[in-house]
Design an enzyme around this catalytic site. Sequence first.
Site, PDB file in Angstrom:
ATOM      1  N   GLN A 179       0.829  -1.197   0.000  1.00 33.38           N
ATOM      2  CA  GLN A 179       0.000   0.000   0.000  1.00 33.38           C
ATOM      3  C   GLN A 179       0.872   1.258   0.000  1.00 33.38           C
ATOM      4  O   GLN A 179       0.404   2.335  -0.332  1.00 33.38           O
ATOM      5  CB  GLN A 179      -0.929   0.009   1.221  1.00 33.38           C
ATOM      6  N   ARG A 195      -9.380  -0.541   7.342  1.00 34.41           N
ATOM      7  CA  ARG A 195     -10.324   0.365   6.704  1.00 34.41           C
ATOM      8  C   ARG A 195     -10.764   1.515   7.604  1.00 34.41           C
ATOM      9  O   ARG A 195     -11.951   1.769   7.788  1.00 34.41           O
ATOM     10  CB  ARG A 195     -11.550  -0.386   6.211  1.00 34.41           C
ATOM     11  N   CYS A 196      -9.771   2.188   8.174  1.00 36.35           N
ATOM     12  CA  CYS A 196     -10.077   3.405   8.919  1.00 36.35           C
ATOM     13  C   CYS A 196      -8.786   4.171   9.060  1.00 36.35           C
ATOM     14  O   CYS A 196      -7.722   3.642   8.840  1.00 36.35           O
ATOM     15  CB  CYS A 196     -10.646   3.097  10.301  1.00 36.35           C
ATOM     16  N   GLU A 226     -13.169   5.109   4.038  1.00 34.67           N
ATOM     17  CA  GLU A 226     -13.204   4.447   5.337  1.00 34.67           C
ATOM     18  C   GLU A 226     -14.370   4.885   6.202  1.00 34.67           C
ATOM     19  O   GLU A 226     -14.700   4.214   7.177  1.00 34.67           O
ATOM     20  CB  GLU A 226     -11.860   4.690   6.033  1.00 34.67           C
TER      21      GLU A 226
END
Lengths: 806, 166
Positions: free
Chosen positions: A237, A384-385, A760
């Site tokens: 990522q 996912r945050c 997110e």
Amino acid sequence: MNDMTPTSAERAEKLEGMGCKRKRVEDVRFVQGRGNYVDDLKLPGMLYGDFTRSPYAHARIKRIDTSKAKAVPGVLAVLTAADLKPLGLHYMPTLAGDVQAVLAEEKVLFQNQEVAFVVANERYAAADGAELVEVEYESLPVVIDPFRAMAPDAPVLREDLAGKTEGVHGARKHHNHVFNWQIGDRAATDAAFNKAEVAIKELISYQRVHPCPLETCQCVASFDKIKGELTLWGTFQAPHVIRTVASLISKIPEHKIHVIAPDIGGGFGNKVGAYSGYICAIVASIVTGRPVKWVEDRIENLSATAFARDYHMTTEIAATKDGKVTGLRVYTLADHGAFDACADPSKWPAGFFNIVTGSYDFPTAHVEVDGIYTNKAPGGVAYRCSFRVTEAAYCIERAMDILAQKLGMDPAELRMKNLIRREQFPYTSALGWEYDSGDYHTALNKAMDTVGYKALRDEQKTKQEAFRRGETRDLMGIGVIFFTEIVGAGPSRNCDILGIAMFDSAEIRIHPTGSVIARLGTKSQGQGHETTYAQIIATELGLKADNITVEEGNTDTAPYGLGTYGSRSTPVSGAATAMAARKIKAKAQMIAAHLLEVHDDDLEWDVDRFTVKGNPERFKTMTELAWAAYHGVPPGMEPGLEAVSYYDPPNMTYPFGAYICVVDVDVDTGMTKIRRFYALDDCGTRINPMIIEGQIHGGLTEAFAIAMGQEIRYDEIGNVMTASLMDYFLPTAVETPHWETDWTTTPSPHHPIGAKGVGESPNVGGVPCFANAVNDAFGFLGSTHIAMPHDQWRTWTVAENLGLHA
Amino acid sequence: MAKIQIAMTVNGEAVEALAEPRTLLIHFLREQLNLTGPHIGCDTSHCGACTVDLDGKSMKSCTVFAVQASGAEIRTIEGMAAADGTLHALQEGFREMHGLQCGFCTPGMIVRAYRLLQENPNPTETEIRFGIAGNLCRCTGYQNIVKAIQYAAAKLNGVPLQEAAE
């Protein structure tokens, strides 16, 4: 202008710029099976690596015998800590300032920890070899429960840290302690509680979960001995950070390392960090002189790389008896596992957990976090945050509901009463953040109106009466939440990773014919960057999105950037894209003025061209200016048309939203059915509404999974009980609810295009919304807080404990 | 381990290659035949990323040895588009309706949906959701995948297409 000339609006539409539901560029290859993922890569002479892993959660390694493994046909090498130690590579630095064993040396500290790396000419041979590495262990007492880790007599986990009373984040108060972090005004907060008319206190735990992208972590390392250069393809990522880390660890100069992140099959935070597999593949390639591929299997993924959450938050709110909040106090025990491999900006050991005051106007607050070691997998990634933001949102949104219950107030009414008001923005929170913009009441009102909130409450009341009369066995729950995210890390004054400021970048090059290549420091894992960045450029420069190629992930060609996570791509690289485009536009304007023989100031921009003010028939389109940039620039001006921007954001962005969920619970089976889920998101300026909606659907589905079933669970001796998709809940199309999406638009005042980031938000807001709905179903029967995940068995147990099965 | 010759028909072409008896079909397709469209997501036959069409049935190719597929007729995502490159209605539908994000589940999902529509050319939403329950997606939340399959069903049945994705 004659009738044949397209209007500005017609020309703008053809660009497929911002606001357009542009179909995705990426899909053309993906729907034909022509994506290029790491495991698709095949190089001549490529070898395969596989790990021998520890069956124990805590044990001393007495002996490792690799002879049988080495005898397997096709096995070329077996690496152990003894091989890595002389190279100084048996430990690697973590992003959190700790170290992590690459291969275990004297002890193993969690189940499935990497012990040996077997390299073979074929995938199955490597697996055969890994099975035959003989390791003799002496088991040691195991610490799984974070609440027992800091007992005076708790076993010492990290012997390598013996005598180290200082960590990178200050004093360590116990041998299993990582850090203590505090923020806020303790005295003022204590005073608020001392005079509080009403207070609540609850231990709110957020279970350990795992991002579990469908593609696991993997890489191919290829070391060229002649050139002394390393090429590393991987599921990264943050490819540029990986290159820097690889250089620091391997001592190979950074310009001789080429990191390439090809297509990535989902990330969700799992693919931010550096893992043992990467280091071992690099070393194995150097040792063998051949490319080495490492591909994690699903069990390895769930049990060894990058868990998330495991936050245990003792939460207190002080309030007046009419429901005005006056103080917030949170003490958190943060289980970081065996090594602190938490992926947070360096100065933030608990991430941005101090967003925990949420969307409410708390006059004062105090937060304290203790990070601790246990015999569990290392990590602490943001699944996912943004960093620890979903923990914070779950904490405050559950606590507000608990307060509403104590006050006998409707939870939506309590929120309305305490939401930060529009005129308070920019708003400085009690824990130090400056919220950029918001219009919270409008959003919550719209959500409540759309779902018919009052009618739902009336229906619930009727059902509760019927339940009490024994006429139904179903309970109805309504979850309402209001979240504020903090994304787009971040400003260099307070955000860095390994000392590198968390800017991000875009480089735009216009070709003579007016087509474009743009390269960015971020890396899409499904977010659709190839589509959306082109839309920003299309609008900024008046060039068709279809003529713009967007490239990411190759560290040789892309400008340095910190990568994609924490919803930072749009807030940071999206801003860099607009800024680079504006540099190009400024140069194009000078060229236009030269060609049209007017002063720069006599030109105005119209969608895709500069026109002479008051004389719109005289114009130069951006396509014409691109050509001119290569042969007709004004005297003294450099030819060419390109620009790069490294954007250091002045502030984070603060997306927000109001979500409402309706759930029906069968008290006899514990089965829950999500009847309705409505999500209103405000992510500022919307670049591609189709992609935004897709991101929200996906984030809500992950939130549903977390709230209703996901858990990385350990037994008391440290066996991980949920390490395959047999036991770890990924919802199918059957369980997944139908999603209703909606929006308001409150642009970010400091972002060049007003965008805030969205990927997110639905996970941050979704998790507490499901949890509040389930809790709300049982609330009228006296239940105050039910821990996640709300799977069928746990929900049945709640009913059982409330005596509903009698 | 001694290798054996395995022959089958893949995407209309007769193919032959050597593999160990224990070689899984997914590895045979990906590594021997270089068909990297089908993916590996779980190793336990839950995720469906490796789905191919085998003798007229949807098959998770990680659950089958290559040798068991000897003589079989197999279709993978690489064989979905027409010879002239025209996309299959499902491939078109997935793009039109935003039925994919990272693309990793997509090949398996489309190949599964292909068989679903062969068996049931006009499925209801519930039938689609049950029909693809063996294929996991982590990105989309399935809603647009359902729409993509409905789009393809409508197109294949010659009925007017619904509006594109939101």
